[in-house]
Design a protein around this motif. Structure first.
Motif, PDB file in Angstrom:
ATOM      1  N   THR A  51     -29.197  -4.634  10.121  1.00  0.00           N
ATOM      2  CA  THR A  51     -29.706  -4.970  11.465  1.00  0.00           C
ATOM      3  C   THR A  51     -30.712  -3.938  11.978  1.00  0.00           C
ATOM      4  O   THR A  51     -31.096  -3.975  13.140  1.00  0.00           O
ATOM      5  CB  THR A  51     -28.555  -5.073  12.484  1.00  0.00           C
ATOM      6  OG1 THR A  51     -27.919  -3.790  12.556  1.00  0.00           O
ATOM      7  CG2 THR A  51     -27.550  -6.119  12.100  1.00  0.00           C
TER       8      THR A  51
ATOM      9  N   ILE B  28     -31.273  -8.613   3.285  1.00  0.00           N
ATOM     10  CA  ILE B  28     -32.433  -8.398   4.143  1.00  0.00           C
ATOM     11  C   ILE B  28     -32.184  -9.149   5.442  1.00  0.00           C
ATOM     12  O   ILE B  28     -31.642 -10.256   5.409  1.00  0.00           O
ATOM     13  CB  ILE B  28     -33.723  -8.959   3.481  1.00  0.00           C
ATOM     14  CG1 ILE B  28     -33.945  -8.389   2.080  1.00  0.00           C
ATOM     15  CG2 ILE B  28     -34.951  -8.754   4.350  1.00  0.00           C
ATOM     16  CD1 ILE B  28     -34.411  -6.971   2.022  1.00  0.00           C
ATOM     17  N   ASN B  29     -32.576  -8.572   6.531  1.00  0.00           N
ATOM     18  CA  ASN B  29     -32.378  -9.254   7.810  1.00  0.00           C
ATOM     19  C   ASN B  29     -33.208 -10.535   7.878  1.00  0.00           C
ATOM     20  O   ASN B  29     -34.359 -10.555   7.427  1.00  0.00           O
ATOM     21  CB  ASN B  29     -32.756  -8.316   8.960  1.00  0.00           C
ATOM     22  CG  ASN B  29     -32.232  -8.831  10.282  1.00  0.00           C
ATOM     23  OD1 ASN B  29     -32.702  -9.833  10.798  1.00  0.00           O
ATOM     24  ND2 ASN B  29     -31.225  -8.161  10.802  1.00  0.00           N
ATOM     25  N   GLN B  30     -32.585 -11.569   8.430  1.00  0.00           N
ATOM     26  CA  GLN B  30     -33.256 -12.869   8.530  1.00  0.00           C
ATOM     27  C   GLN B  30     -34.528 -12.800   9.372  1.00  0.00           C
ATOM     28  O   GLN B  30     -35.424 -13.613   9.213  1.00  0.00           O
ATOM     29  CB  GLN B  30     -32.312 -13.898   9.171  1.00  0.00           C
ATOM     30  CG  GLN B  30     -31.012 -14.086   8.453  1.00  0.00           C
ATOM     31  CD  GLN B  30     -31.215 -14.569   7.035  1.00  0.00           C
ATOM     32  OE1 GLN B  30     -32.050 -15.408   6.776  1.00  0.00           O
ATOM     33  NE2 GLN B  30     -30.461 -14.003   6.104  1.00  0.00           N
ATOM     34  N   PHE B  31     -34.557 -11.811  10.269  1.00  0.00           N
ATOM     35  CA  PHE B  31     -35.713 -11.714  11.159  1.00  0.00           C
ATOM     36  C   PHE B  31     -36.634 -10.547  10.795  1.00  0.00           C
ATOM     37  O   PHE B  31     -37.471 -10.144  11.593  1.00  0.00           O
ATOM     38  CB  PHE B  31     -35.245 -11.561  12.604  1.00  0.00           C
ATOM     39  CG  PHE B  31     -34.231 -12.586  13.013  1.00  0.00           C
ATOM     40  CD1 PHE B  31     -34.545 -13.928  12.983  1.00  0.00           C
ATOM     41  CD2 PHE B  31     -32.952 -12.206  13.396  1.00  0.00           C
ATOM     42  CE1 PHE B  31     -33.607 -14.889  13.343  1.00  0.00           C
ATOM     43  CE2 PHE B  31     -32.007 -13.157  13.757  1.00  0.00           C
ATOM     44  CZ  PHE B  31     -32.332 -14.496  13.728  1.00  0.00           C
ATOM     45  N   ALA B  32     -36.416  -9.992   9.605  1.00  0.00           N
ATOM     46  CA  ALA B  32     -37.190  -8.791   9.237  1.00  0.00           C
ATOM     47  C   ALA B  32     -38.671  -9.092   9.077  1.00  0.00           C
ATOM     48  O   ALA B  32     -39.503  -8.192   9.136  1.00  0.00           O
ATOM     49  CB  ALA B  32     -36.637  -8.185   7.966  1.00  0.00           C
ATOM     50  N   PHE B  33     -38.991 -10.334   8.828  1.00  0.00           N
ATOM     51  CA  PHE B  33     -40.402 -10.694   8.647  1.00  0.00           C
ATOM     52  C   PHE B  33     -40.794 -11.714   9.684  1.00  0.00           C
ATOM     53  O   PHE B  33     -39.990 -12.575  10.042  1.00  0.00           O
ATOM     54  CB  PHE B  33     -40.634 -11.283   7.254  1.00  0.00           C
ATOM     55  CG  PHE B  33     -40.178 -10.383   6.179  1.00  0.00           C
ATOM     56  CD1 PHE B  33     -40.959  -9.323   5.783  1.00  0.00           C
ATOM     57  CD2 PHE B  33     -38.950 -10.581   5.588  1.00  0.00           C
ATOM     58  CE1 PHE B  33     -40.517  -8.474   4.790  1.00  0.00           C
ATOM     59  CE2 PHE B  33     -38.500  -9.736   4.603  1.00  0.00           C
ATOM     60  CZ  PHE B  33     -39.288  -8.676   4.206  1.00  0.00           C
ATOM     61  N   LYS B  34     -42.007 -11.621  10.118  1.00  0.00           N
ATOM     62  CA  LYS B  34     -42.470 -12.614  11.078  1.00  0.00           C
ATOM     63  C   LYS B  34     -42.436 -13.985  10.404  1.00  0.00           C
ATOM     64  O   LYS B  34     -42.892 -14.132   9.279  1.00  0.00           O
ATOM     65  CB  LYS B  34     -43.872 -12.282  11.573  1.00  0.00           C
ATOM     66  CG  LYS B  34     -43.838 -11.098  12.530  1.00  0.00           C
ATOM     67  CD  LYS B  34     -45.134 -10.867  13.217  1.00  0.00           C
ATOM     68  CE  LYS B  34     -44.957  -9.712  14.199  1.00  0.00           C
ATOM     69  NZ  LYS B  34     -46.179  -9.330  14.839  1.00  0.00           N
ATOM     70  N   GLY B  35     -41.862 -14.929  11.095  1.00  0.00           N
ATOM     71  CA  GLY B  35     -41.747 -16.276  10.516  1.00  0.00           C
ATOM     72  C   GLY B  35     -40.414 -16.474   9.821  1.00  0.00           C
ATOM     73  O   GLY B  35     -40.158 -17.511   9.253  1.00  0.00           O
ATOM     74  N   GLY B  36     -39.544 -15.446   9.853  1.00  0.00           N
ATOM     75  CA  GLY B  36     -38.228 -15.574   9.225  1.00  0.00           C
ATOM     76  C   GLY B  36     -38.205 -14.969   7.850  1.00  0.00           C
ATOM     77  O   GLY B  36     -39.209 -14.442   7.373  1.00  0.00           O
TER      78      GLY B  36
END
Lengths: 289, 404
Positions: free
Chosen positions: B214, B394-402
């Motif tokens: 997180t 890896i966090n689901q929100f670690a990258f823009k767009g999911g």
């Protein structure tokens, strides 16, 4: 900061863990109640990005978190169930490490660590190894690590599990202290953790959000449905299997029962003021009994 | 990133137990080298009591090989050979007109320590030239036959064997044993096993995986920090052990300064494709072993990352490494090219790849076996790292767009 969750769902094979949950959060403490397996941890895990929901969206101040990417994580402080941390690290080493992985600068990190350790009364134990800490002290380290990045959303999953009553009270006070200008989501199945500190209470049952209201409204909803009755030992055992019992108290040769019932089922019953535990039992009783 | 790597070092490597293990393994390694010396050194076994004599003669015959030195050596050896030819020479062990006290011993000593190596050194040029010449004839032949693969193969052989020469006579006993010494590799692998068992498990055991994922740097960056910390440790520990090997062999065999001799000065490397000094070869062998160690460590990590505790993957990795080592050792001098080229553990015992010129057919192009083996190992390491990375939370929100 406003957090909006829309139609969040999650299935594990055929088991529904979360079903179409829609909820808004603003500043304040939100207690998330539910029996074990009700979906609290799944809900939190999706919210913090550990799990991917099958459907649904999360918005922060109107922006979809998918658009925020890493920025969203900067807003989050998270403390999972039963954190053990790195036993060989000292408290301060561990917190410094947490600053590094949270991307907090060295100077700011040191400042935050010392401030927070003072608040949670662990400044004197900062050089102690994690393995030397009591359960309560470790939970306090847990909340410090979650607070290091000064998050707008603090998410605590069963934070008082395994703590003695004194530590639980201390922890509740800390949560209240940290709640200013912040959204705190506190998932628990220990009702007393949130009874007096939560602004709103969410009740999850079998993955569905069945209630979302203030504790007062929730209590008022079941007004007239909680009864107190004094029975002898044998009769109390029979009653145990017949009614939802929220409390049993032995007094000399009799047993005082707190019964949840829509009707006055027992002649001697006296109507009493409901508490949040009664509310929880009223809605989730089947799962408990 | 460096701070993340430093913390991974603290989590995984900076442990008293590991330090003790390194010290114990260093001691085991040194004792093993001493054992190799005691069991094999000329002057401690077959040629006991000849050490002084050897060094006496060494001052006369070492250095640049000249006609004069060869003549002088033959002047000593030829009469001895004649004297024992009919096996009627005196068997006295205190014969006054001998060097060692016994004429048979004199002959064996001179032959083994001087004549044989001198003969090999001085005739190597013509042997390698013959190989180059024959190979260049083959080139023409295959060109005529329009056989591109064998033409390219012959061309490489010609290039590699042309103008080879051994111009000096030097004492090379140390290298004979040093290049065959493998114990340190086993010790490095054990240390690698010990470390990799903890790399990913530590977060699962401490329930830190949920917290880390997180955080902003908790996904890919932490993954790479773990990989960099683990691999840099095994590289550093490999260098330490290989340098320890080299120094220990040098000290025991009193062999300082002869590393300039070409690698084909060693008879077992007569057909090597390499054109470099023994010292350079030592560095190449070390580097090749390190590539093998990196692969092995990555493989261990690949196995251990799937488990929640350290013991089972440790045992599994031990069995896996043991099996691949057995295969590598079994086929070290074999002609079964595939088993040599495509077993990355062969890089750990890489003399089998360098001793003789061998090729692997890669889409019709002859590739030297060690080049193919290194390339295959490199590709497999990259593939494994990608595979482990894919499984790392890896966090689901670690990258823009999911999550990507």
């Amino acid at each position: 900061m406003e957090i909006k969750i829309e139609n969040m769902s999650k299935k594990y094979k055929k088991t529904v863990a979360l079903s179409d949950v829609t909820v808004d959060f603003d500043s304040g403490i939100y207690g998330i109640l539910g029996a074990n397996g009700a979906g609290k941890t799944t809900f939190i895990n999706i919210l913090v990005g550990i799990l991917k929901g099958d459907s649904g969206e999360i918005y922060v101040d109107g922006t979809n978190v998918r658009k925020l990417g890493d920025k969203y994580l900067e807003h989050i402080g998270y403390m999972p169930q039963y954190p053990i941390f790195y036993k060989a690290f000292s408290v301060i080493e561990f917190l410094r490490y947490m600053c590094v992985i949270k991307g907090i600068s060295k100077e700011l990190g040191e400042q935050r660590i010392h401030e927070l350790l003072e608040i949670v009364n662990l400044a004197g134990s900062k050089h102690k190894k994690i393995k030397e800490l009591s359960g309560g002290m470790r939970q306090r380290v847990g909340i410090v690590q979650a607070m290091l990045n000064n998050p707008s959303i603090l998410i605590l999953d069963e934070p008082t599990a395994g703590l003695d009553p004194q530590e639980r009270i201390r922890f509740r006070n800390l949560i209240t202290k940290f709640s200013e200008q912040r959204t705190i989501l506190l998932a628990t199945h220990i009702v007393s953790d949130i009874e007096f500190i939560a602004n709103r209470v969410l009740i999850l049952k079998k993955g569905e959000l069945i209630k979302n209201d203030t504790p007062t409204n929730l209590r008022n909803e079941i007004q007239g449905k909680v009864w107190s009755i004094e029975l002898d030992e044998d009769a109390s055992i029979d009653a145990y299997y017949q009614y939802k019992i929220s409390n049993m108290q032995r007094e000399n040769d009799t047993v005082k029962l707190r019964v949840i019932s829509k009707n006055k089922s027992l002649d001697e019953g006296i109507n009493v003021v409901p508490n949040l535990e009664d509310v929880f039992l009223y809605h989730c009783g089947e799962e408990i009994l | 990133m460096m701070r993340l790597v430093a913390y991974e070092y603290k989590k995984i490597i900076m442990k008293k137990g590991l330090l003790v293990l390194i010290l114990v393994f260093s001691l085991i390694n040194i004792l093993n080298i001493i054992k190799v010396y005691n069991e094999n050194a000329f002057f401690l076994t077959d040629m006991k009591n000849t050490e002084d004599l050897y060094w006496q003669l060494y001052s006369r015959f070492s250095g640049e090989i000249t006609e004069d030195k060869i003549t002088q050596l033959l002047d000593i050896y030829t009469p001895l050979k004649k004297e024992i030819a009919d096996r009627t020479a005196s068997t006295r062990t205190d014969h006054p007109n001998t060097m060692t006290g016994n004429v048979y011993m004199d002959t064996t000593f001179i032959n083994r320590m001087y004549v044989n190596p001198m003969q090999y050194f001085s005739t190597y040029k013509s042997k390698s030239n013959t190989i180059a010449l024959e190979s260049s004839k083959n080139m023409e032949f295959y060109l005529e036959k329009n056989n591109q693969y064998d033409y390219l193969k012959s061309r490489t052989i010609t290039k590699r064997f042309m103008h080879r020469d051994i111009q000096h006579f030097e004492y090379l006993e140390m290298y004979e044993y040093y290049i065959q010494y493998d114990i340190s590799v086993f010790l490095i692998l054990l240390l690698g096993l010990y470390v990799t068992a903890r790399v990913f498990v530590i977060e699962k055991e401490s329930e830190m995986d949920a917290i880390i994922v997180t955080t902003v740097k908790g996904g890919r960056k932490t993954y790479w920090a773990k990989i960099i910390a683990t691999l840099s440790f095994v590289v550093a520990i490999s260098i330490y052990f290989f340098v320890l090997d080299f120094i220990s062999f040098e000290i025991l065999f009193q062999h300082l300064g002869n590393g300039f001799m070409p690698v084909y000065s060693l008879k077992r490397f007569m057909y090597t494709p390499l054109r470099m000094s023994l010292f350079d070869y030592s560095l190449l062998a070390m580097a090749t072993k390190i590539i093998g160690v990196i692969f092995a460590t990555t493989l261990f990590m690949g196995v251990s990352c799937r488990f929640k505790n350290g013991l089972l993957p440790f045992v599994l990795n031990l069995v896996l490494a043991g099996s691949l080592i057995v295969v590598a050792n079994r086929y070290i001098g074999s002609n079964i090219i595939v088993l040599k080229a495509f077993n990355p553990f062969m890089l750990l015992f890489n003399r089998g790849l360098y001793m003789k010129i061998e090729f692997v057919n890669v889409l019709g192009i002859p590739v030297l076996i060690y080049v193919a083996s290194i390339a295959v190992t490199f590709a497999m390491t990259v593939f494994l790292l990608a595979l482990i990375g894919r499984g790392y939370p890896i966090n689901q929100f670690a990258f823009k767009g999911g999550k990507k």
